[in-house]
Design an enzyme around this catalytic site. Structure first.
Site, PDB file in Angstrom:
ATOM      1  N   ASN A   4       1.065  -1.200   0.055  1.00  0.00           N
ATOM      2  CA  ASN A   4      -0.033   0.008  -0.166  1.00  0.00           C
ATOM      3  C   ASN A   4       0.946   1.203  -0.030  1.00  0.00           C
ATOM      4  O   ASN A   4       1.510   1.534   0.934  1.00  0.00           O
ATOM      5  CB  ASN A   4      -0.932  -0.034   1.047  1.00  0.00           C
ATOM      6  CG  ASN A   4      -1.725   1.248   1.393  1.00  0.00           C
ATOM      7  OD1 ASN A   4      -1.954   2.103   0.677  1.00  0.00           O
ATOM      8  ND2 ASN A   4      -2.294   1.584   2.553  1.00  0.00           N
ATOM      9  N   TRP A   5       1.041   1.961  -1.168  1.00  0.00           N
ATOM     10  CA  TRP A   5       1.772   3.192  -1.177  1.00  0.00           C
ATOM     11  C   TRP A   5       1.416   4.161  -0.531  1.00  0.00           C
ATOM     12  O   TRP A   5       1.747   5.295  -0.532  1.00  0.00           O
ATOM     13  CB  TRP A   5       1.899   3.282  -2.810  1.00  0.00           C
ATOM     14  CG  TRP A   5       3.097   2.336  -3.300  1.00  0.00           C
ATOM     15  CD1 TRP A   5       3.751   1.438  -2.676  1.00  0.00           C
ATOM     16  CD2 TRP A   5       3.441   2.352  -4.911  1.00  0.00           C
ATOM     17  NE1 TRP A   5       4.432   0.657  -3.869  1.00  0.00           N
ATOM     18  CE2 TRP A   5       4.385   1.660  -5.125  1.00  0.00           C
ATOM     19  CE3 TRP A   5       3.293   3.436  -5.874  1.00  0.00           C
ATOM     20  CZ2 TRP A   5       4.992   1.133  -6.063  1.00  0.00           C
ATOM     21  CZ3 TRP A   5       3.897   3.247  -6.987  1.00  0.00           C
ATOM     22  CH2 TRP A   5       4.777   2.091  -7.155  1.00  0.00           C
ATOM     23  N   LYS A   6      -0.028   4.334  -0.231  1.00  0.00           N
ATOM     24  CA  LYS A   6      -0.500   5.638   0.578  1.00  0.00           C
ATOM     25  C   LYS A   6      -0.230   6.797  -0.389  1.00  0.00           C
ATOM     26  O   LYS A   6      -0.229   6.424  -1.684  1.00  0.00           O
ATOM     27  CB  LYS A   6      -0.075   5.759   1.906  1.00  0.00           C
ATOM     28  CG  LYS A   6      -0.079   4.540   2.643  1.00  0.00           C
ATOM     29  CD  LYS A   6       0.141   4.419   3.963  1.00  0.00           C
ATOM     30  CE  LYS A   6       0.206   3.112   4.886  1.00  0.00           C
ATOM     31  NZ  LYS A   6       0.115   3.320   6.225  1.00  0.00           N
ATOM     32  N   HIS A  89      -9.329   1.178   5.278  1.00  0.00           N
ATOM     33  CA  HIS A  89      -7.736   1.250   5.825  1.00  0.00           C
ATOM     34  C   HIS A  89      -8.387   2.326   7.100  1.00  0.00           C
ATOM     35  O   HIS A  89      -9.010   2.955   7.036  1.00  0.00           O
ATOM     36  CB  HIS A  89      -6.893   2.068   4.827  1.00  0.00           C
ATOM     37  CG  HIS A  89      -5.430   1.845   5.418  1.00  0.00           C
ATOM     38  ND1 HIS A  89      -5.196   2.819   6.241  1.00  0.00           N
ATOM     39  CD2 HIS A  89      -4.411   0.854   5.264  1.00  0.00           C
ATOM     40  CE1 HIS A  89      -3.838   2.279   6.671  1.00  0.00           C
ATOM     41  NE2 HIS A  89      -3.562   1.375   5.950  1.00  0.00           N
ATOM     42  N   GLU A  91      -6.691   4.558   8.243  1.00  0.00           N
ATOM     43  CA  GLU A  91      -6.015   6.040   7.788  1.00  0.00           C
ATOM     44  C   GLU A  91      -7.692   6.599   7.188  1.00  0.00           C
ATOM     45  O   GLU A  91      -8.055   7.734   7.517  1.00  0.00           O
ATOM     46  CB  GLU A  91      -5.169   6.156   6.754  1.00  0.00           C
ATOM     47  CG  GLU A  91      -3.814   5.915   7.778  1.00  0.00           C
ATOM     48  CD  GLU A  91      -2.745   5.387   7.019  1.00  0.00           C
ATOM     49  OE1 GLU A  91      -2.645   5.423   5.740  1.00  0.00           O
ATOM     50  OE2 GLU A  91      -1.670   4.919   7.565  1.00  0.00           O
ATOM     51  N   GLU A 158      -4.776  -4.813  10.715  1.00  0.00           N
ATOM     52  CA  GLU A 158      -3.834  -3.819  10.780  1.00  0.00           C
ATOM     53  C   GLU A 158      -3.927  -3.131  12.229  1.00  0.00           C
ATOM     54  O   GLU A 158      -4.610  -2.144  12.358  1.00  0.00           O
ATOM     55  CB  GLU A 158      -3.594  -2.943   9.687  1.00  0.00           C
ATOM     56  CG  GLU A 158      -3.431  -3.513   8.361  1.00  0.00           C
ATOM     57  CD  GLU A 158      -3.116  -2.510   7.234  1.00  0.00           C
ATOM     58  OE1 GLU A 158      -2.128  -2.668   6.764  1.00  0.00           O
ATOM     59  OE2 GLU A 158      -3.708  -1.464   7.044  1.00  0.00           O
ATOM     60  N   GLY A 164       2.965   2.234  10.826  1.00  0.00           N
ATOM     61  CA  GLY A 164       4.098   3.408  10.453  1.00  0.00           C
ATOM     62  C   GLY A 164       4.703   3.542  11.638  1.00  0.00           C
ATOM     63  O   GLY A 164       5.308   4.564  11.825  1.00  0.00           O
ATOM     64  N   SER A 203       4.023  -2.261   9.930  1.00  0.00           N
ATOM     65  CA  SER A 203       5.489  -2.454  10.181  1.00  0.00           C
ATOM     66  C   SER A 203       6.084  -3.765   9.736  1.00  0.00           C
ATOM     67  O   SER A 203       7.152  -4.176  10.264  1.00  0.00           O
ATOM     68  CB  SER A 203       6.060  -2.028  11.506  1.00  0.00           C
ATOM     69  OG  SER A 203       5.608  -0.631  12.054  1.00  0.00           O
ATOM     70  N   GLY A 224       3.328  -1.195   4.230  1.00  0.00           N
ATOM     71  CA  GLY A 224       3.117   0.025   3.693  1.00  0.00           C
ATOM     72  C   GLY A 224       4.520   0.680   3.266  1.00  0.00           C
ATOM     73  O   GLY A 224       4.924   0.537   2.487  1.00  0.00           O
ATOM     74  N   GLY A 225       5.171   1.487   4.486  1.00  0.00           N
ATOM     75  CA  GLY A 225       6.479   2.013   4.150  1.00  0.00           C
ATOM     76  C   GLY A 225       7.521   1.092   3.496  1.00  0.00           C
ATOM     77  O   GLY A 225       8.102   1.431   2.383  1.00  0.00           O
TER      78      GLY A 225
HETATM   79  P1  13P Z   1       3.511   0.286   7.513  1.00  0.00           P
HETATM   80  O1  13P Z   1       3.712  -0.991   7.078  1.00  0.00           O
HETATM   81  O2  13P Z   1       4.061   1.554   7.153  1.00  0.00           O
HETATM   82  O3  13P Z   1       3.336   0.156   9.125  1.00  0.00           O
HETATM   83  O4  13P Z   1       2.035   0.646   7.015  1.00  0.00           O
HETATM   84  C1  13P Z   1       0.928  -0.448   7.234  1.00  0.00           C
HETATM   85  C2  13P Z   1      -0.216  -0.145   6.507  1.00  0.00           C
HETATM   86  O5  13P Z   1      -1.057   0.774   6.883  1.00  0.00           O
HETATM   87  C3  13P Z   1      -0.620  -0.968   5.017  1.00  0.00           C
HETATM   88  O6  13P Z   1      -1.894  -0.584   4.854  1.00  0.00           O
END
Ligand code: 13P
Length: 239
Positions: A4-6, A89, A91, A158, A164, A203, A224-225
């Site tokens: 997930n690149w956000k 998600h 967020e 999640e 993050g 993470s 994510g990251g």
């Molecule tokens: P991180 O891997 O950056 O913690 O993010 C997880 C995430 O929200 C994937 O959707």
């Protein structure tokens, strides 16, 4: 294994990423999905056309079309060559008032449109510390998936406190909730619950992927990251 690149990477950066990464990614026996921003979807679909990497969106609207400024429909995603869509998600739930009810409508629409929904659930730190994790996650699953029984579903656990933050849930903590989710899905979706894929997200990196993937009820990860960097190749190719 989904990335997930956000809100990261322009179209040009998207093309460059795939140029650099694709030769190293080995999809043999693994389903790999990348979810860039809406604007980068077409570039991502084009770049991965001759590979087994699939492309997903990070959100969609549940209506066909109409006066919904700033929104994108399932049909538009399909036309762009998208196969997956992340729905609910944390967020989006936190910053854009996404609710279990809107998630439910989106999941139904995605399935009708033959998009595979990746439905996200997970508690925050306060809820975990108060011992409310299981009740909260159960409610999210029951309401978000009300009236839905489909083996194509993907559910991503999640925990918000692990997103993050660099704090990964231990494999025991992740497995405990993923096993619980499998049980709730079993009550709701009967035999399909064994086919529904459950992902862990929060993470995930090249060092913890192997241990997380060894857990019985963790079928994959939502990254994510680390999906933005060359680490993603190591995550996908973990042995
Ligand atoms: P991180 O891997 O950056 O913690 O993010 C997880 C995430 O929200 C994937 O959707």
């Amino acid at each position: 294994i989904a990335g997930n690149w956000k809100m990261n990477k322009t179209c040009q950066q998207t093309r460059q990423y795939f140029e650099e990464m694709l030769p190293g990614i080995d999809c043999e026996g693994r389903d790999v999905v990348i979810c860039p921003t809406y604007l980068s979807l077409k570039d991502a679909v084009e770049a991965t056309a001759k590979t087994n990497v699939k492309i997903g969106a990070q959100n969609m609207h549940y209506e066909e079309s109409g006066a919904f400024t700033g929104e994108v429909s399932a049909e538009m995603l399909k036309e762009a060559g998208v196969q997956f869509v992340i729905i609910g998600h944390s967020e989006r739930r936190t910053y854009y008032a996404e609710t279990n009810e809107s998630v439910n409508k989106k999941v139904k629409k995605a399935l009708l449109s033959e998009l595979t929904p990746i439905v996200c659930v997970g508690e925050n730190l306060d809820q975990r510390q108060k011992g409310e994790t299981f009740d909260f996650v159960r409610e999210q699953i029951e309401k978000s998936l009300e009236g839905i029984n489909d083996e194509r579903l993907v559910v991503a656990y999640e925990p918000i406190w692990a997103i993050g933050t660099g704090v990964t849930a231990t494999s025991e903590q992740a497995e405990e909730v993923c096993e619980f989710i499998r049980g709730v899905l079993g009550e709701k979706c009967k035999e399909n619950s064994e086919k529904i894929r459950i992902l862990y997200g929060g993470s995930v990196n090249a060092s913890n992927i192997k241990e997380l993937m060894s857990c019985k009820d963790i079928d994959g990860v939502l990254v994510g990251g680390a999906s933005l960097k060359s680490d993603f190749v190591k995550i996908v190719n973990y042995e």
